[in-house]
Design an enzyme around this catalytic site. Structure first.
Site, PDB file in Angstrom:
ATOM      1  N   ARG A 114       0.830  -1.203   0.000  1.00 58.85           N
ATOM      2  CA  ARG A 114       0.000   0.000   0.000  1.00 58.85           C
ATOM      3  C   ARG A 114       0.870   1.261   0.000  1.00 58.85           C
ATOM      4  NH1 ARG A 114      -3.066  -2.989  -1.583  1.00 58.85           N
ATOM      5  NH2 ARG A 114      -5.150  -3.591  -0.844  1.00 58.85           N
TER       6      ARG A 114
ATOM      7  N   TYR B   7      -0.941   4.250  -1.650  1.00 63.41           N
ATOM      8  CA  TYR B   7      -2.195   4.461  -0.913  1.00 63.41           C
ATOM      9  C   TYR B   7      -1.905   5.049   0.469  1.00 63.41           C
ATOM     10  CZ  TYR B   7      -6.899   3.393   0.860  1.00 63.41           C
ATOM     11  OH  TYR B   7      -8.161   3.486   1.383  1.00 63.41           O
TER      12      TYR B   7
ATOM     13  N   ASP C  43     -16.525  -3.548   3.230  1.00 64.74           N
ATOM     14  CA  ASP C  43     -17.045  -4.363   2.129  1.00 64.74           C
ATOM     15  C   ASP C  43     -17.749  -3.461   1.108  1.00 64.74           C
ATOM     16  OD1 ASP C  43     -17.862  -6.393   0.534  1.00 64.74           O
ATOM     17  OD2 ASP C  43     -18.859  -7.546   2.113  1.00 64.74           O
TER      18      ASP C  43
ATOM     19  N   SER D 296     -15.259  -1.939  -4.715  1.00 65.16           N
ATOM     20  CA  SER D 296     -13.831  -1.968  -5.083  1.00 65.16           C
ATOM     21  C   SER D 296     -13.070  -2.972  -4.228  1.00 65.16           C
ATOM     22  CB  SER D 296     -13.196  -0.581  -5.008  1.00 65.16           C
ATOM     23  OG  SER D 296     -13.100  -0.143  -3.689  1.00 65.16           O
TER      24      SER D 296
ATOM     25  N   ARG E 152     -10.737  -6.031  -5.525  1.00 66.07           N
ATOM     26  CA  ARG E 152      -9.369  -6.348  -5.087  1.00 66.07           C
ATOM     27  C   ARG E 152      -9.275  -7.814  -4.666  1.00 66.07           C
ATOM     28  NH1 ARG E 152      -9.990  -1.122  -3.484  1.00 66.07           N
ATOM     29  NH2 ARG E 152     -10.630  -1.428  -1.330  1.00 66.07           N
TER      30      ARG E 152
ATOM     31  N   ARG F 236      -7.103  -9.378   9.629  1.00 65.80           N
ATOM     32  CA  ARG F 236      -6.371  -8.223  10.169  1.00 65.80           C
ATOM     33  C   ARG F 236      -7.274  -7.301  10.980  1.00 65.80           C
ATOM     34  NH1 ARG F 236      -4.785  -4.854   4.599  1.00 65.80           N
ATOM     35  NH2 ARG F 236      -6.661  -3.600   4.557  1.00 65.80           N
TER      36      ARG F 236
HETATM   37  P1  NAD Z   1     -15.498   2.158  -4.217  1.00 65.31           P
HETATM   38  O1  NAD Z   1     -13.997   2.212  -4.332  1.00 65.31           O
HETATM   39  O2  NAD Z   1     -16.154   0.844  -4.418  1.00 65.31           O
HETATM   40  O3  NAD Z   1     -16.145   3.214  -5.209  1.00 65.31           O
HETATM   41  C1  NAD Z   1     -15.493   4.411  -5.448  1.00 65.31           C
HETATM   42  C2  NAD Z   1     -16.269   5.338  -6.348  1.00 65.31           C
HETATM   43  O4  NAD Z   1     -15.311   6.336  -6.715  1.00 65.31           O
HETATM   44  C3  NAD Z   1     -16.794   4.721  -7.630  1.00 65.31           C
HETATM   45  O5  NAD Z   1     -18.156   5.093  -7.768  1.00 65.31           O
HETATM   46  C4  NAD Z   1     -15.925   5.367  -8.715  1.00 65.31           C
HETATM   47  O6  NAD Z   1     -16.629   5.577  -9.926  1.00 65.31           O
HETATM   48  C5  NAD Z   1     -15.539   6.680  -8.041  1.00 65.31           C
HETATM   49  N1  NAD Z   1     -14.305   7.273  -8.554  1.00 65.31           N
HETATM   50  C6  NAD Z   1     -13.121   6.664  -8.777  1.00 65.31           C
HETATM   51  N2  NAD Z   1     -12.251   7.541  -9.288  1.00 65.31           N
HETATM   52  C7  NAD Z   1     -12.898   8.734  -9.372  1.00 65.31           C
HETATM   53  C8  NAD Z   1     -12.532  10.022  -9.827  1.00 65.31           C
HETATM   54  N3  NAD Z   1     -11.316  10.257 -10.348  1.00 65.31           N
HETATM   55  N4  NAD Z   1     -13.449  11.025  -9.732  1.00 65.31           N
HETATM   56  C9  NAD Z   1     -14.676  10.801  -9.227  1.00 65.31           C
HETATM   57  N5  NAD Z   1     -15.101   9.582  -8.824  1.00 65.31           N
HETATM   58  C10 NAD Z   1     -14.209   8.570  -8.885  1.00 65.31           C
HETATM   59  O7  NAD Z   1     -15.939   2.799  -2.810  1.00 65.31           O
HETATM   60  P2  NAD Z   1     -15.250   2.706  -1.387  1.00 65.31           P
HETATM   61  O8  NAD Z   1     -14.489   1.424  -1.233  1.00 65.31           O
HETATM   62  O9  NAD Z   1     -16.325   3.062  -0.425  1.00 65.31           O
HETATM   63  O10 NAD Z   1     -14.132   3.845  -1.396  1.00 65.31           O
HETATM   64  C11 NAD Z   1     -14.481   5.209  -1.220  1.00 65.31           C
HETATM   65  C12 NAD Z   1     -13.365   5.911  -0.475  1.00 65.31           C
HETATM   66  O11 NAD Z   1     -13.142   5.264   0.782  1.00 65.31           O
HETATM   67  C13 NAD Z   1     -12.012   5.910  -1.187  1.00 65.31           C
HETATM   68  O12 NAD Z   1     -11.374   7.151  -0.956  1.00 65.31           O
HETATM   69  C14 NAD Z   1     -11.259   4.801  -0.484  1.00 65.31           C
HETATM   70  O13 NAD Z   1      -9.864   4.968  -0.535  1.00 65.31           O
HETATM   71  C15 NAD Z   1     -11.759   4.967   0.936  1.00 65.31           C
HETATM   72  N6  NAD Z   1     -11.593   3.808   1.805  1.00 65.31           N
HETATM   73  C16 NAD Z   1     -12.076   2.583   1.432  1.00 65.31           C
HETATM   74  C17 NAD Z   1     -11.923   1.510   2.278  1.00 65.31           C
HETATM   75  C18 NAD Z   1     -12.442   0.139   1.929  1.00 65.31           C
HETATM   76  O14 NAD Z   1     -11.991  -0.847   2.571  1.00 65.31           O
HETATM   77  N7  NAD Z   1     -13.364   0.010   0.991  1.00 65.31           N
HETATM   78  C19 NAD Z   1     -11.277   1.689   3.515  1.00 65.31           C
HETATM   79  C20 NAD Z   1     -10.807   2.939   3.865  1.00 65.31           C
HETATM   80  C21 NAD Z   1     -10.978   4.007   2.995  1.00 65.31           C
END
Ligand code: NAD
Length: 247
Positions: free
Chosen positions: A146, A149, A183, A186, A190, A207
């Site tokens: 990561r 990230y 969950d 995305s 992964r 984890r």
């Molecule tokens: P996701 O990743 O499944 O969906 C993300 C959305 O972002 C999608 O609708 C996609 O079309 C949109 N997107 C991607 N690139 C974009 C761009 N350049 N401009 C506008 N929209 C864009 O949703 P998620 O997993 O809930 O992730 C959302 C946020 O939460 C992210 O910032 C991610 O890093 C963060 N996050 C996720 C997790 C996890 O485990 N899922 C944990 C911590 C933080």
């Protein structure tokens, strides 16, 4: 109706936590503009009374247009972010630049563009709120693969504290949310892309000391709280919802 009368702008609202957040905020009475890079993913939000618009957060012109469209604003939820899988040795300059652009430069640009509208509302009502999506993973606790990230999500926390400090006397607050593994579509992608998806899912669960993945409903109440006046004395915080990873 904890967000009645509030005008909110949310990025990456097409799926995952962004989508769950806009539906929760609308049900709490907010007037929400939900945006996503992929407009097809915004289908179905209108039935919740949510306005939608296409916005790719890596597009500076799009950011300028959306900020001038919303004008005065009570809350901005910068949710967009992507995961680059790999160590620093796997990270090309192009991958790094794309991670920086999507995960942190986007938040600089959109927050800067929306600040006049947020400060106007803070002057009128005494409060306005920016919520930035960071992460627990690799910004607070290190995990393998990561590099980009973790670095960009740590930068989100730094930006959050800087904005909070600069505007603390204005009523504008800025906080970050740091979820554990949630969950969402995305995450499922992964897991599916891993060499052994069954093992990959088990490893993600292992984890988290609570022994399960988070659901969006484990995280969204924190976002609603930070956008509401209930958090009016809270600023500059990186708030964890991580199932006990960082105990
Ligand atoms: P996701 O990743 O499944 O969906 C993300 C959305 O972002 C999608 O609708 C996609 O079309 C949109 N997107 C991607 N690139 C974009 C761009 N350049 N401009 C506008 N929209 C864009 O949703 P998620 O997993 O809930 O992730 C959302 C946020 O939460 C992210 O910032 C991610 O890093 C963060 N996050 C996720 C997790 C996890 O485990 N899922 C944990 C911590 C933080």
């Amino acid at each position: 109706m904890r967000l009645t009368g509030k005008r909110l702008l949310v990025t990456a609202a097409g799926q995952g936590m962004g989508r769950a957040a806009v539906i929760a905020c609308a049900s709490e009475g907010a007037q929400v503009l939900a945006t996503d890079r992929d407009p097809g993913l915004l289908d179905g939000l209108a039935e919740h009374g949510i306005e939608t618009a296409q916005l790719d957060v890596t597009d500076p012109d799009g950011i300028r247009d959306i900020a001038s469209r919303v004008g005065a604003l009570d809350g901005l939820f910068n949710c967009a972010g992507i995961v680059h899988h790999g160590t620093i040795l796997d990270l090309s300059d192009a991958d790094w630049a794309h991670s920086v652009d999507t995960n942190i430069t986007s938040m600089v640009r959109l927050s800067r563009a929306c600040l006049p509208g947020l400060l106007a509302r803070a002057a009128d009502t005494g409060t306005a709120s920016i919520v930035n999506m960071a992460s627990m993973a690799s910004s607070i606790k290190g995990f393998p693969n990561r590099a980009a990230y973790g670095a960009t999500k740590a930068a989100v926390i730094g930006l959050t504290k800087a904005i909070a400090a600069d505007f603390v006397t204005t009523g504008l607050r800025c906080n970050a949310v740091c979820p554990g593994t949630v969950d969402t579509p995305s995450l499922r992608g992964r897991i599916a892309a891993a060499p052994d998806p069954v093992k990959a899912e088990k490893d993600f669960i292992a984890r988290q000391p609570m022994g399960r993945l988070a659901t969006v409903d484990d995280v969204i109440p924190l976002i609603v709280y930070l956008l509401s006046d209930e958090s009016r004395f809270v600023t500059g915080q990186a708030m964890l919802a991580d199932g006990g990873v960082t105990i």
